[in-house]
Scaffold this motif. Structure first.
Motif, PDB file in Angstrom:
ATOM      1  N   ARG A  30       0.811  -1.227   0.000  1.00  0.00           N
ATOM      2  CA  ARG A  30       0.000   0.000   0.000  1.00  0.00           C
ATOM      3  C   ARG A  30       0.838   1.269   0.000  1.00  0.00           C
ATOM      4  O   ARG A  30       0.429   2.301  -0.513  1.00  0.00           O
ATOM      5  N   ILE A  31       2.023   1.179   0.564  1.00  0.00           N
ATOM      6  CA  ILE A  31       2.846   2.379   0.745  1.00  0.00           C
ATOM      7  C   ILE A  31       3.629   2.732  -0.518  1.00  0.00           C
ATOM      8  O   ILE A  31       4.278   1.881  -1.130  1.00  0.00           O
ATOM      9  N   ASP A  32       3.538   3.992  -0.889  1.00  0.00           N
ATOM     10  CA  ASP A  32       4.354   4.536  -1.980  1.00  0.00           C
ATOM     11  C   ASP A  32       5.603   5.144  -1.347  1.00  0.00           C
ATOM     12  O   ASP A  32       5.506   6.132  -0.614  1.00  0.00           O
ATOM     13  N   GLY A  33       6.752   4.570  -1.615  1.00  0.00           N
ATOM     14  CA  GLY A  33       7.997   5.024  -1.000  1.00  0.00           C
ATOM     15  C   GLY A  33       8.843   3.835  -0.636  1.00  0.00           C
ATOM     16  O   GLY A  33       9.271   3.089  -1.510  1.00  0.00           O
ATOM     17  N   SER A  34       9.057   3.623   0.648  1.00  0.00           N
ATOM     18  CA  SER A  34       9.801   2.448   1.102  1.00  0.00           C
ATOM     19  C   SER A  34       9.395   2.103   2.528  1.00  0.00           C
ATOM     20  O   SER A  34       8.962   2.971   3.291  1.00  0.00           O
ATOM     21  N   LEU A  35       9.537   0.823   2.873  1.00  0.00           N
ATOM     22  CA  LEU A  35       9.166   0.375   4.208  1.00  0.00           C
ATOM     23  C   LEU A  35       9.858  -0.936   4.546  1.00  0.00           C
ATOM     24  O   LEU A  35       9.698  -1.931   3.835  1.00  0.00           O
ATOM     25  N   SER A  36      10.648  -0.932   5.604  1.00  0.00           N
ATOM     26  CA  SER A  36      11.146  -2.150   6.243  1.00  0.00           C
ATOM     27  C   SER A  36      10.761  -2.051   7.711  1.00  0.00           C
ATOM     28  O   SER A  36      10.654  -0.951   8.259  1.00  0.00           O
ATOM     29  N   MET A  37      10.557  -3.201   8.379  1.00  0.00           N
ATOM     30  CA  MET A  37      10.035  -3.123   9.746  1.00  0.00           C
ATOM     31  C   MET A  37      10.402  -4.328  10.589  1.00  0.00           C
ATOM     32  O   MET A  37      10.750  -5.398  10.066  1.00  0.00           O
ATOM     33  N   LEU A  38      10.330  -4.135  11.915  1.00  0.00           N
ATOM     34  CA  LEU A  38      10.396  -5.198  12.899  1.00  0.00           C
ATOM     35  C   LEU A  38       9.142  -5.110  13.761  1.00  0.00           C
ATOM     36  O   LEU A  38       8.715  -4.018  14.139  1.00  0.00           O
ATOM     37  N   ILE A  39       8.549  -6.279  14.078  1.00  0.00           N
ATOM     38  CA  ILE A  39       7.360  -6.323  14.918  1.00  0.00           C
ATOM     39  C   ILE A  39       7.629  -7.275  16.079  1.00  0.00           C
ATOM     40  O   ILE A  39       7.938  -8.451  15.874  1.00  0.00           O
ATOM     41  N   LEU A  40       7.515  -6.756  17.284  1.00  0.00           N
ATOM     42  CA  LEU A  40       7.718  -7.538  18.495  1.00  0.00           C
ATOM     43  C   LEU A  40       6.387  -8.065  19.010  1.00  0.00           C
ATOM     44  O   LEU A  40       5.468  -7.290  19.274  1.00  0.00           O
ATOM     45  N   THR A  41       6.264  -9.395  19.151  1.00  0.00           N
ATOM     46  CA  THR A  41       5.077 -10.016  19.720  1.00  0.00           C
ATOM     47  C   THR A  41       5.504 -10.899  20.893  1.00  0.00           C
ATOM     48  O   THR A  41       6.700 -11.064  21.153  1.00  0.00           O
ATOM     49  N   ASP A  42       4.546 -11.479  21.557  1.00  0.00           N
ATOM     50  CA  ASP A  42       4.880 -12.349  22.687  1.00  0.00           C
ATOM     51  C   ASP A  42       5.374 -13.724  22.242  1.00  0.00           C
ATOM     52  O   ASP A  42       5.856 -14.509  23.057  1.00  0.00           O
ATOM     53  N   LYS A  43       5.265 -14.014  20.947  1.00  0.00           N
ATOM     54  CA  LYS A  43       5.704 -15.306  20.426  1.00  0.00           C
ATOM     55  C   LYS A  43       7.040 -15.227  19.692  1.00  0.00           C
ATOM     56  O   LYS A  43       7.741 -16.237  19.516  1.00  0.00           O
TER      57      LYS A  43
END
Length: 467
Positions: free
Chosen positions: A150-163
């Protein structure tokens, strides 16, 4: 820019998280944060680091940041990681992003009854916007994929969950994500060197659009990488720390090769070669090694009380402080013909002031050799410059003057050809405006050859306008 680090362990990981995040300090100067998950649930810490170093602000928080999973970020703009609770449960997110269609996405999501917090500049935190996109879908995998698309541009990410920790690289790989491992721990980072001194070994780099989830024991690929890549070439030229490796190519080694190729097309007779600290220095070493002209350091960057974090947002004050950091060594300047290599010329303000104080210190000549071509287009994919308009770029200023303000896309393209008369006139206009003895930019084909990977995998938009 921003840089992030995430780590999963069998026991408490706050030591690794603290130093792994700190090793990204060259990528951000304003905001930093860490979030962890452990037996006491989630906890996080956010601080403003504009006038101090990351370690100074976060050392006192470590006792309260205990857990076996954690993510951290250092940013030039937004506060993150952000901790939220939604139908996906409780989780924290940190991103490296540039969202060009943020207003469109915000307006669309607000219609569903969702609200956003505004930052001081009146904009929505990009990481909060990414979270809102993820929450549009029924599960994390679909949500992450939706945000990437969906994003026009750039996106990298980290997501912290309990698992565990999810890691996702930009769909065209514009920014890097590298995985590391040791014994009973695993990590993910923007910079590959950030975990080496912590005992980790590089596992592999994520491919474009790849999504993985990992804990301390294993890393599982959820979405396979795509085939098309457009990683930012400026990572090697300027952004990257010397010990960083992107797509198997070390930053320092690339800069040596860049300087060597720059030298092969040059015939200037200078007394010494010098680099504008810090990123210009290895380019200068490569140039000096190729030509045999002695390498010298006619000015030194004074850093004990002027850390990079202390850089005001007002451009005029940034220029002043950048100038104050450089201390001339008059004995190495007087009566010398100096050849200086900088990573690039953006506005030209700082380089002009550097040149002026070299003349004032007795330099006979000052020849400038930027390590990349003229910047003609504002970057659409990374927040690499604080320029708010393409017309702040010195090359565009000169082109506008040469064309009496009538700069069409077709005319602008003519200035990207290093063998054209228009290009020569632009370079001469920049030289005169900035008061250099001579000026020669690196050619795009030579710079790409210095990286050594398939040129089709490299983003060159800021130099030639090609998407």
């Amino acid at each position: 820019m921003s840089g992030f680090f995430g780590v999963a362990g069998k026991d408490n990981i706050n030591f690794e998280l603290f130093f792994g995040t700190d090793y990204h300090s060259h990528l951000g100067t304003r905001r930093a944060g860490m979030a962890v998950y452990g037996e006491n649930g989630f906890s996080k810490s956010l601080h403003n680091i504009e006038n101090t170093a990351f370690r100074t602000k976060f050392e006192k928080d470590l006792p309260n940041l205990k857990g076996h999973l954690g993510i951290g970020c250092i940013s030039d703009f937004e506060a993150q990681p952000i901790l939220v609770r939604s139908h996906h449960g409780t989780f924290a997110v940190t991103t490296v992003s540039r969202i060009n269609n943020a207003k469109e996405i915000v307006d669309e999501i607000i219609k569903s009854g969702t609200h956003f917090f505004e930052m001081r500049n009146g904009e929505v935190n990009p990481t909060e916007l990414v979270i809102a996109l993820i929450n549009q879908k029924e599960n994390f995998i679909e949500g992450i994929q939706y945000a990437l698309e969906r994003i026009d541009g750039s996106l990298s990410m980290l997501i912290l969950t309990d698992k565990g920790i999810y890691a996702a690289r930009d769909k065209l790989g514009r920014t890097p994500v590298v995985l590391g491992k040791k014994d009973d721990m695993r990590c993910a980072a923007f910079e590959s060197f950030s975990f080496l001194n912590l005992g980790f070994q590089t596992d592999r780099e994520l491919g474009p659009g790849e999504i993985v989830v990992f804990d301390n024991e294993k890393c599982h690929t959820l979405v396979q990488p795509g085939n098309k890549m457009k990683i930012c070439t400026f990572l090697w030229v300027y952004y990257g720390y010397p010990s960083a490796v992107y797509e198997g190519v070390n930053v320092e080694e690339m800069r040596y090769e860049c300087g060597r190729r720059l030298a092969r097309r040059d015939d200037v007779k200078a007394d010494v070669v010098a680099g504008i600290p810090d990123s210009g220095t290895p380019h200068a070493v490569g140039y000096a090694n190729e030509t045999g002209i002695p390498f010298s350091r006619p000015f030194i960057k004074y850093t004990p009380t002027w850390p990079r974090s202390f850089m005001p947002t007002i451009q005029e004050k940034r220029n002043l402080i950048a100038h104050m950091k450089l201390i001339p060594i008059h004995e190495l300047i007087k009566d010398k013909s100096l050849l200086l290599i900088d990573d690039s010329i953006v506005r030209g303000t700082q380089l002009r002031e550097t040149t002026e104080f070299l003349y004032e210190s007795g330099a006979r000549e000052v020849h400038i050799r930027p390590a990349c071509p003229p910047l003609l287009y504002g970057c659409k994919y990374l927040n690499f410059s604080r320029s708010t308009s393409e017309m702040e770029l010195i090359a565009r200023v000169v082109i506008s003057e040469l064309e009496d303000g009538n700069v069409t896309p077709e005319i602008l393209q003519e200035y990207t050809d290093p063998d054209s008369e228009k290009y020569a006139n632009m370079v001469e206009g920049i030289r005169k405006k900035l008061n250099f003895t001579s000026l020669r930019f690196h050619r795009l084909d030579d710079m790409l050859a210095s990286v050594g990977i398939d040129p089709d995998k490299l983003c060159t938009y800021c130099w030639n306008g090609k998407e």
